[in-house]
Design a protein around this motif. Structure first.
Motif, PDB file in Angstrom:
ATOM      1  N   SER A   1      -9.204  -5.718  -2.328  1.00 40.15           N
ATOM      2  CA  SER A   1      -8.752  -4.517  -3.024  1.00 40.15           C
ATOM      3  C   SER A   1      -9.810  -3.421  -2.943  1.00 40.15           C
TER       4      SER A   1
ATOM      5  N   VAL B   1       0.849  -1.191   0.000  1.00 40.04           N
ATOM      6  CA  VAL B   1       0.000   0.000   0.000  1.00 40.04           C
ATOM      7  C   VAL B   1       0.886   1.243   0.000  1.00 40.04           C
TER       8      VAL B   1
ATOM      9  N   HIS C   1      -2.512   0.511  -4.317  1.00 43.27           N
ATOM     10  CA  HIS C   1      -2.171  -0.733  -3.640  1.00 43.27           C
ATOM     11  C   HIS C   1      -2.107  -1.883  -4.629  1.00 43.27           C
TER      12      HIS C   1
ATOM     13  N   HIS D   1      -1.889   3.280   7.087  1.00 41.82           N
ATOM     14  CA  HIS D   1      -2.448   2.217   6.261  1.00 41.82           C
ATOM     15  C   HIS D   1      -2.981   1.043   7.069  1.00 41.82           C
TER      16      HIS D   1
END
Length: 273
Positions: free
Chosen positions: A116, A24, A127, A30
């Motif tokens: 995702s 990422v 990402h 994150h």
């Protein structure tokens, strides 16, 4: 003066019998977004594992419960499996020889694609999510630079490749890449029409927008063998590169668009000679 490095978080999680890798990029924390994606993968494993006798899919397969007693995701996945079975002329199926229910050939790609989507929804669009070599790529890791995915060269009748040898490299963003082959598990993909292992190909790599279908189509294409070439060529937004059991290669007409320029010279000629 060099540009500042883009903040990055990498995380690996062992779940569903394989390793899922997260990469990422971008500012901010994150960890929460990755945590949500990991929790999703663990939920999928609990629902769809064919190795857990108490999973809803195992119980459904034994006839202990009905579809209405399962989490809603089960009906969604089985409907997707039926669609891929129709699209592939039966070369993909959620019912292996003997009739046992096993939608695993679609579940992993579907779970990665949804992971995702969860990262994007958490404000982390830049990402990649990799599950056992099948990858869903989000937005570019940084403006103007695509992600790159190396595809391992498989063993063939021509010999076993050196460690780290690549069949090709795929570059892009908003792209899914999946490979079916013999490198990791031998001839484990069965042709549903014959009940025997598919042996014409050593590997086939598909590239397209969404991993749910790309991964399942890769399984179907491997089972098809040489017939996969025309089938993929006719599919919208889908391209393929295959290595045959004899060590030769072929590609569909648009596959080169997903390959960095410096690697295109290694692709087989098109049209084929």
């Amino acid at each position: 003066m060099t540009a500042a490095a883009v903040p990055m978080t990498r995380h690996a999680e062992h779940v569903m019998g394989t390793v899922f890798s997260f990469d990422v990029r971008g500012d901010g924390d994150h960890r929460d977004g990755i945590g949500r994606a990991v929790a999703w993968l663990r939920h999928v494993d609990a629902v769809f594992s064919t190795y857990r006798p108490d999973s809803p899919v195992s119980r459904l397969g034994r006839g202990e419960i009905g579809l209405t007693n399962c989490p809603a995701e089960v009906a969604e996945v089985l409907a997707l499996c039926a669609r891929v079975e129709r699209d592939s002329g039966g070369y993909f199926t959620a019912h292996p020889p003997g009739g046992r229910l096993d939608p695993s050939g679609l579940v992993k790609g579907w779970a990665i694609e949804r992971a995702s989507d969860l990262l994007t929804a958490a404000g982390l669009p830049r990402h990649s999510v990799n599950g056992g070599g099948d990858v869903q790529l989000g937005a570019e890791p940084e403006p103007g630079r695509p992600w790159r995915v190396g595809v391992a060269a498989p063993p063939t009748a021509a010999g076993r490749p050196a460690d780290g040898a690549l069949a090709t490299v795929v570059a892009g963003a908003g792209l899914a890449v999946a490979t079916s082959g013999t490198a990791e598990r031998g001839h484990h993909i069965v042709d549903p029409h014959t009940g025997r292992p598919a042996t014409a190909l050593a590997s086939i790599t598909l590239a397209g927008p969404r991993l749910t279908t790309v991964d399942a189509y890769a399984t179907a294409a491997f089972a098809m063998g040489e017939a996969a070439r025309d089938w993929v060529e006719d599919m919208e937004d889908l391209e393929a590169l295959a290595v045959t059991a004899a060590g030769q290669t072929w590609r569909t007409s648009g596959f080169h668009r997903h390959v960095p320029p410096e690697f295109r010279g290694f692709l087989p000629a098109w049209p084929p000679r």
